[in-house]
Design a protein around this motif. Structure first.
Motif, PDB file in Angstrom:
ATOM      1  N   GLY A  20       6.999  35.352  15.039  1.00 13.40           N
ATOM      2  CA  GLY A  20       7.444  34.234  15.869  1.00 13.40           C
ATOM      3  C   GLY A  20       6.467  33.083  15.865  1.00 13.40           C
ATOM      4  O   GLY A  20       6.860  31.904  15.820  1.00 13.40           O
ATOM      5  N   THR A 163      17.272  25.857  15.729  1.00 14.11           N
ATOM      6  CA  THR A 163      17.541  27.238  15.318  1.00 14.11           C
ATOM      7  C   THR A 163      16.251  27.982  15.016  1.00 14.11           C
ATOM      8  O   THR A 163      16.097  29.169  15.345  1.00 14.11           O
ATOM      9  CB  THR A 163      18.451  27.257  14.079  1.00 14.11           C
ATOM     10  OG1 THR A 163      19.640  26.520  14.355  1.00 14.11           O
ATOM     11  CG2 THR A 163      18.811  28.676  13.683  1.00 14.11           C
ATOM     12  N   LEU A 164      15.294  27.275  14.406  1.00 11.35           N
ATOM     13  CA  LEU A 164      14.013  27.901  14.068  1.00 11.35           C
ATOM     14  C   LEU A 164      13.231  28.271  15.328  1.00 11.35           C
ATOM     15  O   LEU A 164      12.662  29.367  15.425  1.00 11.35           O
ATOM     16  CB  LEU A 164      13.194  26.945  13.189  1.00 11.35           C
ATOM     17  CG  LEU A 164      12.175  27.583  12.238  1.00 11.35           C
ATOM     18  CD1 LEU A 164      12.842  28.613  11.341  1.00 11.35           C
ATOM     19  CD2 LEU A 164      11.505  26.505  11.401  1.00 11.35           C
ATOM     20  N   ALA A 167      14.798  31.268  16.922  1.00 11.63           N
ATOM     21  CA  ALA A 167      14.366  32.507  16.266  1.00 11.63           C
ATOM     22  C   ALA A 167      12.988  32.927  16.786  1.00 11.63           C
ATOM     23  O   ALA A 167      12.731  34.114  17.033  1.00 11.63           O
ATOM     24  CB  ALA A 167      14.323  32.316  14.757  1.00 11.63           C
ATOM     25  N   SER A 168      12.103  31.948  16.990  1.00 12.83           N
ATOM     26  CA  SER A 168      10.780  32.234  17.547  1.00 12.83           C
ATOM     27  C   SER A 168      10.903  32.748  18.983  1.00 12.83           C
ATOM     28  O   SER A 168      10.209  33.691  19.382  1.00 12.83           O
ATOM     29  CB  SER A 168       9.926  30.966  17.505  1.00 12.83           C
ATOM     30  OG  SER A 168       8.650  31.203  18.047  1.00 12.83           O
TER      31      SER A 168
END
Length: 403
Positions: A20, A163-164, A167-168
């Motif tokens: 992450g 979105t990134l 995800a983290s």
């Protein structure tokens, strides 16, 4: 050790947290590239976060020693989640100020997480397994760094930054859940440890180190690998420009990473049952040699061998150093000491980074490598000399008592 559920939880947590972290780091760089045109401002933003982590270090040390390590890890995990929420706000308003808040909260959380984890590890495994667990834990972080940066780079081609960061955020949620699953008995502290943990001042670390000169020597030689690490990325860029090859960048990272992972898996077998401090001197010397090898960085194979030797030496060095401190420093000081060490590492990293930039612009990579190699040898020799003197003093004192 491998049947201990806490070991697997710690390793999984380290892998998830690093995954992450590196995905958010790549996203941060992309965000700054779009909104911060000045390289100086970019470095200032990164420096602000690191400075916050250093400033909160003394408080973190006292809090870690006064409370259960699992509780600290849970609250710092919540802090990571809050930090990512700041980036969602930054994306919504295209605000660099909110990104600065993200950097500050993330580094403050790290200031609690890293020392607490170092203090927790000796409580979940036997002393004989510390080297192995420290080595595998570093490998989990290294593999996650490789996968996280690669995944983030690929995802940026098809998804947006939101979105990134999501995800983290999910990775940090999983980390928090895994931390809650830890089962550690932290109630078996004696009255002395409780007193130190609850009332002890962060300043007590200094007199403690004065009474343990051997631990101070280990701190001195811990600067040696930082000289290479702080210069790492800039040296890769410089070597790439020297050979006019972008492919050599990937080769340097790959060689160093592979050697680091192999060494961290084999460190217990390599180190044997010998004196940990002697092993630390050996691998520090190997790191100094890897720096001197860059005097001949105009030969590609020498540059690759230098990074490979550093990766191998560092892969052995860091697990041994963590084990040495975990077994040498009294447990009632663990939180404050590891916070103190983290502060030193952060400050030294920034100093080395700025120094490397100046030296590369003025004297070039090869002369800089010679200076760093010579400085490393001086630090090692000073530490060894003090170690020898300390042994002689102890031997003389023992002889007088016997007489």
């Amino acid at each position: 050790m491998w049947r201990n559920r806490n070991v697997w939880i710690v390793l999984a947590g380290e892998f998830i947290a690093s995954l992450g972290l590196w995905m958010s780091i790549i996203a941060n760089l992309e965000f700054m590239q779009a909104h911060v045109p000045s390289d100086f401002m970019k470095s200032l933003i990164l420096f602000t976060g690191l400075l916050a982590g250093v400033l909160v270090g003394p408080l973190a040390g006292r809090v870690i020693d006064a409370n259960k390590k699992k509780t600290i890890l849970i609250y710092s995990g919540i802090g990571r989640l809050i930090s990512v929420c700041f980036m969602f706000v930054a994306l919504a308003f295209d605000s660099v100020a909110w990104m600065v808040m993200f950097a500050i909260f993330l580094q403050i959380s790290a200031a609690f997480t890293l020392p607490a984890l170092q203090a927790l590890i000796p409580q979940i495994v036997a002393e004989k397994d510390l080297i192995t667990l420290n080595g595998v834990n570093m490998n989990a972080s290294t593999i996650a760094r490789i996968l996280g940066t690669a995944a983030a780079g690929s995802l940026l081609m098809v998804v947006d930054l939101y979105t990134l960061y999501m995800a983290s955020f999910v990775a940090y949620v999983l980390l928090l859940l895994s931390t809650m699953m830890l089962r550690v008995d932290e109630t078996q502290l004696d009255d002395k440890k409780k007193q130190h943990g609850a009332k002890g001042s962060f300043k007590e670390v200094i007199p403690m180190l004065k009474n343990m000169p051997v631990a101070t020597m280990a701190l001195i030689i811990s600067i040696v690998p930082l000289l290479f690490i702080g210069a790492f990325n800039l040296m890769v860029i410089n070597i790439s420009e020297m050979h006019q090859s972008s492919q050599i960048k990937g080769a340097l990272y790959a060689v160093e990473g592979i050697c680091f992972i192999v060494a961290a898996f084999l460190v217990r077998r390599i180190s044997g049952n010998g004196n940990l401090l002697n092993r630390l001197y050996l691998f520090s010397f190997m790191i100094a040699i890897s720096q001197f090898m860059l005097l001949f960085a105009d030969y590609a194979w020498v540059a690759l061998a230098s990074f490979g030797l550093f990766g191998f030496a560092a892969g052995c060095y860091f697990p041994l150093l963590s084990t040495y401190f975990q077994t040498t420093i009294p447990k009632e000081y663990h939180g404050r000491f590891f916070s103190f060490r983290s502060m030193i590492d952060r400050v030294m990293f920034q100093v080395v980074l700025l120094t490397v930039g100046l030296l590369l612009d003025t004297i070039g990579l090869q002369y800089m490598a010679g200076i760093f190699g010579a400085l490393s040898l001086v630090l090692i020799l000073i530490s060894m000399l003090r170690f020898t003197q300390e042994k002689q003093v102890k031997t003389a004192a023992s002889t007088e008592q016997a007489q």
